[in-house]
Design an enzyme around this catalytic site. Structure first.
Site, mmCIF file in Angstrom:
data_model
loop_
_atom_site.group_PDB
_atom_site.id
_atom_site.type_symbol
_atom_site.label_atom_id
_atom_site.label_comp_id
_atom_site.label_asym_id
_atom_site.label_seq_id
_atom_site.Cartn_x
_atom_site.Cartn_y
_atom_site.Cartn_z
ATOM 1 N N PRO A 186 0.833 -1.215 0.000
ATOM 2 C CA PRO A 186 0.000 0.000 0.000
ATOM 3 C C PRO A 186 0.871 1.269 0.000
ATOM 4 C CG PRO A 186 -0.624 -1.491 1.794
ATOM 5 C CD PRO A 186 0.577 -2.090 1.144
ATOM 6 N N ALA B 160 1.558 4.345 3.377
ATOM 7 C CA ALA B 160 0.878 3.695 4.486
ATOM 8 C C ALA B 160 1.844 3.184 5.542
ATOM 9 C CB ALA B 160 0.017 2.549 3.956
ATOM 10 N N GLY C 210 6.751 1.107 3.620
ATOM 11 C CA GLY C 210 8.011 1.155 2.874
ATOM 12 C C GLY C 210 7.877 0.966 1.372
ATOM 13 N N SER D 181 7.942 3.013 -1.174
ATOM 14 C CA SER D 181 8.894 3.698 -2.058
ATOM 15 C C SER D 181 10.274 3.050 -1.981
ATOM 16 C CB SER D 181 8.971 5.191 -1.716
ATOM 17 O OG SER D 181 9.362 5.361 -0.375
ATOM 18 N N ALA D 182 10.714 2.686 -0.786
ATOM 19 C CA ALA D 182 12.032 2.043 -0.665
ATOM 20 C C ALA D 182 12.016 0.682 -1.365
ATOM 21 C CB ALA D 182 12.407 1.891 0.801
ATOM 22 N N ALA D 183 10.911 -0.045 -1.238
ATOM 23 C CA ALA D 183 10.853 -1.379 -1.844
ATOM 24 C C ALA D 183 10.906 -1.292 -3.369
ATOM 25 C CB ALA D 183 9.595 -2.107 -1.388
ATOM 26 N N ASP E 131 14.200 2.091 6.528
ATOM 27 C CA ASP E 131 13.411 1.437 5.477
ATOM 28 C C ASP E 131 14.315 0.713 4.482
ATOM 29 O OD1 ASP E 131 11.247 2.626 6.672
ATOM 30 O OD2 ASP E 131 10.339 3.313 4.797
HETATM 31 O O1 PMV Z 1 6.183 5.717 7.014
HETATM 32 P P1 PMV Z 1 7.409 4.950 6.664
HETATM 33 O O2 PMV Z 1 7.209 3.545 6.335
HETATM 34 O O3 PMV Z 1 8.240 5.619 5.628
HETATM 35 O O4 PMV Z 1 8.297 4.934 8.018
HETATM 36 C C1 PMV Z 1 8.786 6.139 8.475
HETATM 37 C C2 PMV Z 1 9.581 5.965 9.718
HETATM 38 C C3 PMV Z 1 10.051 7.291 10.298
HETATM 39 O O5 PMV Z 1 10.802 6.964 11.461
HETATM 40 C C4 PMV Z 1 8.871 8.158 10.698
HETATM 41 C C5 PMV Z 1 10.912 8.078 9.324
HETATM 42 C C6 PMV Z 1 12.281 7.484 9.079
HETATM 43 O O6 PMV Z 1 12.944 7.935 8.136
HETATM 44 O O7 PMV Z 1 12.725 6.596 9.842
#
Ligand code: PMV
Length: 315
Positions: A101, A104, A107, A109-111, A152
């Site tokens: 998703p 949400a 992760g 975008s990283a994936a 991430d």
């Molecule tokens: O929302 P996500 O999956 O990108 O997780 C963010 C986690 C944070 O600690 C809020 C930001 C980060 O860069 O670690």
């Protein structure tokens, strides 16, 4: 030449989001039920250097050189080419898809970057090692988030539970007793960059108060690590509850996330918290193995848009 394919899992943060941006430790695990995928085909009849991008999930059909230089897909391809030292790229098409998703906290975008970096370096005949894949993905994340902690790209590249602290080498986490999680999507999208910026504003206005909250969250991650490694799942649940309370104090929860967390607890979860950037996105609930369906049904009834069940363990 056969197609080159790579995939990368989603992730959830078990402990320590936000505080991890400020140097405190955090714990994240991969979620293999949802994945990003990149498939690369050579296009021998196209002119060399022409790279066609096809990402139907986000309605993107374009030649790479038509994308802005800072577009994450273009950046990932360019960074791979420069790490490997290839100047003239072979013509190819890249198809990107993902079941993770969006916006949400899982992760996505990283994936996508990691699947693409892995596939494209493989396509160029020089698959990058994990360490470099994670580094390139971090550079791409930086363009989108400005101050990503790096958790991430780390957990998704290694696809293993990690205990992560900025500036330290990654530590893989041994999970002795399997952890069963129900991940419930609030249906509210919330870009991480925004909640990270909100927290930064709060920290600038109330440095000591926020530093104290980050310290307390960091201590929870340290304790949780010990609980996870010793298999003390019930205490881990209590720490999740505590972590959620501190995230509320940071101002990154919302009525819907709180309601879903409460619903999970009332229906037998041993602990629950928001996961990721917050405001919207997902909550995670730690559940006894036999109760996943019961807790999931309760969460759906309470308004969760989608529920994913996952079991995390290391072999
Ligand atoms: O929302 P996500 O999956 O990108 O997780 C963010 C986690 C944070 O600690 C809020 C930001 C980060 O860069 O670690």
């Amino acid at each position: 030449m056969p197609a080159v394919t790579a995939t990368a899992p989603g992730k959830v943060i078990l402990f320590g989001e936000h505080a991890v941006v400020y140097g405190r430790p955090a714990i994240a695990v991969p979620v293999n039920q949802v994945r990003a995928r990149a498939v690369i085909n050579a296009e021998p009849t196209a002119e060399s250097g022409v790279i066609a991008i096809y990402a139907p999930d986000i309605d993107l059909f374009s030649d790479l050189d038509q994308l802005p230089l800072e577009h994450p897909i273009r950046l990932a391809v360019d960074l791979v080419a420069s790490s490997i030292g290839v100047k003239r790229l072979p013509a190819c098409s890249i198809k990107i898809s993902s079941t993770i998703p969006l916006s949400a906290g899982m992760g996505s975008s990283a994936a996508v970057s990691i699947a693409l970096i892995r596939a494209f370096s493989g396509f160029l005949g020089q698959p990058l090692p994990d360490e470099q894949i994670s580094e390139v993905a971090y550079k791409v994340e930086k363009i989108q988030h400005v101050t990503p902690s790096g958790i991430d790209n780390t957990v998704i590249t290694y696809a293993e539970p990690v205990y992560y602290q900025r500036g330290r080498s990654i530590e893989r986490l041994k999970i002795n007793a399997p952890i069963t999680l129900v991940i419930a999507d609030s249906g509210l999208t919330s870009p991480t960059a925004e909640t990270v910026a909100d927290v930064r504003r709060g920290w600038e206005q109330d440095f000591e108060g926020y530093e104290d909250l980050f310290d307390r969250i960091g201590e929870i991650s340290i304790k949780a690590r010990a609980m996870i490694e010793s298999g003390n799942i019930r205490l881990m649940g209590l720490l999740m509850d505590k972590n959620h309370e501190l995230l509320q104090k940071l101002g990154v929860s919302s009525r819907k996330l709180n309601m879903l967390v409460e619903t999970a607890r009332e229906n037998g979860a041993m602990g629950a918290k928001l996961s990721g950037g917050g405001q919207g996105g997902n909550i995670i609930a730690l559940v006894p193995e036999g109760s996943t369906t019961f807790v999931s049904d309760a969460l759906k009834k309470a308004g969760a848009e989608r529920v994913i069940m996952t079991r995390v363990y290391t072999i």
